[in-house]
Design a protein around this motif. Sequence first.
Motif, PDB file in Angstrom:
ATOM      1  N   ASN A   1     -71.343  23.336 142.739  1.00 21.21           N
ATOM      2  CA  ASN A   1     -72.153  22.121 142.801  1.00 21.21           C
ATOM      3  C   ASN A   1     -72.520  21.650 141.400  1.00 21.21           C
ATOM      4  OD1 ASN A   1     -72.454  22.082 145.756  1.00 21.21           O
ATOM      5  ND2 ASN A   1     -73.548  23.981 145.410  1.00 21.21           N
ATOM      6  N   VAL A   2     -72.204  20.405 141.110  1.00 21.88           N
ATOM      7  CA  VAL A   2     -72.531  19.829 139.817  1.00 21.88           C
ATOM      8  C   VAL A   2     -74.039  19.638 139.735  1.00 21.88           C
ATOM      9  CG1 VAL A   2     -72.243  17.819 138.322  1.00 21.88           C
ATOM     10  CG2 VAL A   2     -70.291  18.714 139.613  1.00 21.88           C
ATOM     11  N   VAL A   3     -74.628  20.139 138.651  1.00 16.96           N
ATOM     12  CA  VAL A   3     -76.068  20.058 138.444  1.00 16.96           C
ATOM     13  C   VAL A   3     -76.396  18.987 137.408  1.00 16.96           C
ATOM     14  CG1 VAL A   3     -78.122  21.353 137.738  1.00 16.96           C
ATOM     15  CG2 VAL A   3     -76.317  22.494 139.033  1.00 16.96           C
ATOM     16  N   LEU A   4     -75.681  18.988 136.304  1.00 15.77           N
ATOM     17  CA  LEU A   4     -75.855  17.996 135.229  1.00 15.77           C
ATOM     18  C   LEU A   4     -74.476  17.566 134.757  1.00 15.77           C
ATOM     19  CD1 LEU A   4     -78.566  19.794 133.044  1.00 15.77           C
ATOM     20  CD2 LEU A   4     -78.928  17.810 134.510  1.00 15.77           C
ATOM     21  N   VAL A   5     -74.385  16.298 134.326  1.00 15.43           N
ATOM     22  CA  VAL A   5     -73.088  15.817 133.850  1.00 15.43           C
ATOM     23  C   VAL A   5     -73.269  14.796 132.737  1.00 15.43           C
ATOM     24  CG1 VAL A   5     -72.934  14.034 135.649  1.00 15.43           C
ATOM     25  CG2 VAL A   5     -70.854  14.861 134.567  1.00 15.43           C
ATOM     26  N   SER A   6     -72.418  14.911 131.748  1.00 16.76           N
ATOM     27  CA  SER A   6     -72.266  13.910 130.699  1.00 16.76           C
ATOM     28  C   SER A   6     -70.777  13.859 130.385  1.00 16.76           C
ATOM     29  CB  SER A   6     -73.089  14.284 129.455  1.00 16.76           C
ATOM     30  OG  SER A   6     -72.481  15.366 128.771  1.00 16.76           O
ATOM     31  N   PRO A   7     -70.312  12.886 129.617  1.00 13.17           N
ATOM     32  CA  PRO A   7     -68.875  12.790 129.366  1.00 13.17           C
ATOM     33  C   PRO A   7     -68.245  14.015 128.688  1.00 13.17           C
ATOM     34  CG  PRO A   7     -69.921  10.701 128.885  1.00 13.17           C
ATOM     35  CD  PRO A   7     -71.028  11.688 129.135  1.00 13.17           C
ATOM     36  N   ALA A   8     -69.034  14.848 128.002  1.00  9.59           N
ATOM     37  CA  ALA A   8     -68.462  15.997 127.298  1.00  9.59           C
ATOM     38  C   ALA A   8     -69.042  17.340 127.725  1.00  9.59           C
ATOM     39  CB  ALA A   8     -68.643  15.826 125.795  1.00  9.59           C
ATOM     40  N   LYS A   9     -69.932  17.354 128.745  1.00  6.53           N
ATOM     41  CA  LYS A   9     -70.536  18.622 129.176  1.00  6.53           C
ATOM     42  C   LYS A   9     -70.940  18.508 130.641  1.00  6.53           C
ATOM     43  CE  LYS A   9     -74.549  19.634 127.496  1.00  6.53           C
ATOM     44  NZ  LYS A   9     -75.684  20.085 126.679  1.00  6.53           N
ATOM     45  N   VAL A  10     -70.608  19.551 131.407  1.00  2.00           N
ATOM     46  CA  VAL A  10     -70.934  19.579 132.830  1.00  2.00           C
ATOM     47  C   VAL A  10     -71.508  20.957 133.168  1.00  2.00           C
ATOM     48  CG1 VAL A  10     -70.037  19.358 135.189  1.00  2.00           C
ATOM     49  CG2 VAL A  10     -69.061  17.957 133.349  1.00  2.00           C
ATOM     50  N   HIS A  11     -72.650  20.984 133.865  1.00  3.91           N
ATOM     51  CA  HIS A  11     -73.247  22.222 134.349  1.00  3.91           C
ATOM     52  C   HIS A  11     -72.920  22.325 135.836  1.00  3.91           C
ATOM     53  CE1 HIS A  11     -76.564  22.592 131.084  1.00  3.91           C
ATOM     54  NE2 HIS A  11     -75.564  21.856 130.626  1.00  3.91           N
ATOM     55  N   ILE A  12     -72.375  23.463 136.245  1.00  7.10           N
ATOM     56  CA  ILE A  12     -71.989  23.650 137.643  1.00  7.10           C
ATOM     57  C   ILE A  12     -72.586  24.955 138.159  1.00  7.10           C
ATOM     58  CG2 ILE A  12     -70.072  23.913 139.272  1.00  7.10           C
ATOM     59  CD1 ILE A  12     -68.361  22.259 137.330  1.00  7.10           C
ATOM     60  N   LEU A  55     -69.617  23.924 131.189  1.00  5.69           N
ATOM     61  CA  LEU A  55     -68.269  23.589 130.741  1.00  5.69           C
ATOM     62  C   LEU A  55     -68.340  22.443 129.742  1.00  5.69           C
ATOM     63  CD1 LEU A  55     -67.987  24.253 134.114  1.00  5.69           C
ATOM     64  CD2 LEU A  55     -65.720  24.613 133.145  1.00  5.69           C
ATOM     65  N   THR A  56     -67.562  22.552 128.690  1.00  7.13           N
ATOM     66  CA  THR A  56     -67.573  21.540 127.639  1.00  7.13           C
ATOM     67  C   THR A  56     -66.152  21.058 127.363  1.00  7.13           C
ATOM     68  OG1 THR A  56     -67.410  23.266 125.941  1.00  7.13           O
ATOM     69  CG2 THR A  56     -69.630  22.475 126.502  1.00  7.13           C
ATOM     70  N   ARG A  57     -66.097  19.849 126.806  1.00  6.98           N
ATOM     71  CA  ARG A  57     -64.817  19.318 126.337  1.00  6.98           C
ATOM     72  C   ARG A  57     -64.841  19.411 124.813  1.00  6.98           C
ATOM     73  NH1 ARG A  57     -64.142  13.552 127.799  1.00  6.98           N
ATOM     74  NH2 ARG A  57     -65.223  13.229 125.838  1.00  6.98           N
ATOM     75  N   VAL A  58     -63.975  20.260 124.281  1.00  5.73           N
ATOM     76  CA  VAL A  58     -63.873  20.461 122.836  1.00  5.73           C
ATOM     77  C   VAL A  58     -62.442  20.113 122.423  1.00  5.73           C
ATOM     78  CG1 VAL A  58     -64.015  22.145 120.968  1.00  5.73           C
ATOM     79  CG2 VAL A  58     -65.644  22.268 122.881  1.00  5.73           C
ATOM     80  N   ASP A  59     -62.309  19.152 121.546  1.00 10.21           N
ATOM     81  CA  ASP A  59     -60.979  18.700 121.098  1.00 10.21           C
ATOM     82  C   ASP A  59     -60.063  18.384 122.275  1.00 10.21           C
ATOM     83  OD1 ASP A  59     -61.779  18.977 118.429  1.00 10.21           O
ATOM     84  OD2 ASP A  59     -61.131  21.077 118.372  1.00 10.21           O
ATOM     85  N   GLY A  60     -60.628  17.761 123.311  1.00  5.85           N
ATOM     86  CA  GLY A  60     -59.854  17.363 124.485  1.00  5.85           C
ATOM     87  C   GLY A  60     -59.651  18.463 125.519  1.00  5.85           C
ATOM     88  N   HIS A  61     -60.081  19.693 125.238  1.00  8.30           N
ATOM     89  CA  HIS A  61     -59.901  20.827 126.155  1.00  8.30           C
ATOM     90  C   HIS A  61     -61.189  21.117 126.910  1.00  8.30           C
ATOM     91  CE1 HIS A  61     -60.144  25.238 127.010  1.00  8.30           C
ATOM     92  NE2 HIS A  61     -58.958  24.981 127.527  1.00  8.30           N
ATOM     93  N   TRP A  62     -61.117  21.075 128.245  1.00  9.47           N
ATOM     94  CA  TRP A  62     -62.251  21.477 129.078  1.00  9.47           C
ATOM     95  C   TRP A  62     -62.196  22.976 129.274  1.00  9.47           C
ATOM     96  CZ3 TRP A  62     -66.545  19.103 130.395  1.00  9.47           C
ATOM     97  CH2 TRP A  62     -66.583  17.713 130.308  1.00  9.47           C
ATOM     98  N   GLY A  63     -63.326  23.652 129.038  1.00 12.94           N
ATOM     99  CA  GLY A  63     -63.386  25.092 129.226  1.00 12.94           C
ATOM    100  C   GLY A  63     -64.818  25.546 129.400  1.00 12.94           C
ATOM    101  N   THR A  64     -64.984  26.763 129.921  1.00  8.88           N
ATOM    102  CA  THR A  64     -66.314  27.341 130.089  1.00  8.88           C
ATOM    103  C   THR A  64     -66.829  27.768 128.724  1.00  8.88           C
ATOM    104  OG1 THR A  64     -65.750  28.131 132.299  1.00  8.88           O
ATOM    105  CG2 THR A  64     -67.646  29.162 131.224  1.00  8.88           C
ATOM    106  N   GLN A  65     -67.966  27.220 128.330  1.00  7.37           N
ATOM    107  CA  GLN A  65     -68.589  27.580 127.050  1.00  7.37           C
ATOM    108  C   GLN A  65     -69.681  28.620 127.255  1.00  7.37           C
ATOM    109  OE1 GLN A  65     -68.397  24.906 124.055  1.00  7.37           O
ATOM    110  NE2 GLN A  65     -68.677  26.763 122.879  1.00  7.37           N
TER     111      GLN A  65
END
Length: 163
Positions: free
Chosen positions: A104-115, A138-148
């Motif tokens: 479940n998505v809790v927070l969202v912005s164009p470069a960071k999502v909390h699930i 999860l963050t988008r770093v240099d175009g790559h989405w991954g768990t931070q």
Amino acid sequence: MPITQRLALIVLIPLLLWNEASSAQTQTENEEAVAGAMAALDEFMTTFNARDSQLWAMSLNYPHVRFASGTVTVWDSAEEFAQTDSFNRLAAIGWDHSHWLSRNVVLVSPAKVHIATKFQRFNDKNESIGMYESLYILTRVDGHWGTQALSLIHISEPTRRTP
């Protein structure tokens, strides 16, 4: 119509139109962010279940932070993360694979999502060996989405069958 009202309309109408367009753009960016983050979680689970430490490490962003079992661990690179002994520790408790139960998505912005997630671990007989709730950032770093970052809480033990 008095000149002041006409001037107010000339100023307000473009501002309202700009705000509407900006809001639609943000919504589209957020929807794209959620899709990217969910795909990254799929990749995380697929590589985890495959026991491929190199690909699993590549599904993350760095530095990677994990809160679990009363400790906080930070890995600075994929190379460092790939050296962990996670699969040996899990095998020692009978782990064979895991599945998402909810995401479940809790927070969202164009470069960071909390699930917020719930997942279950299973042995090789597909019997539950534990259930967990977690928060993935999860963050988008240099175009790559991954768990931070990941915070994990064990919520249930497996049900023991009596003979």
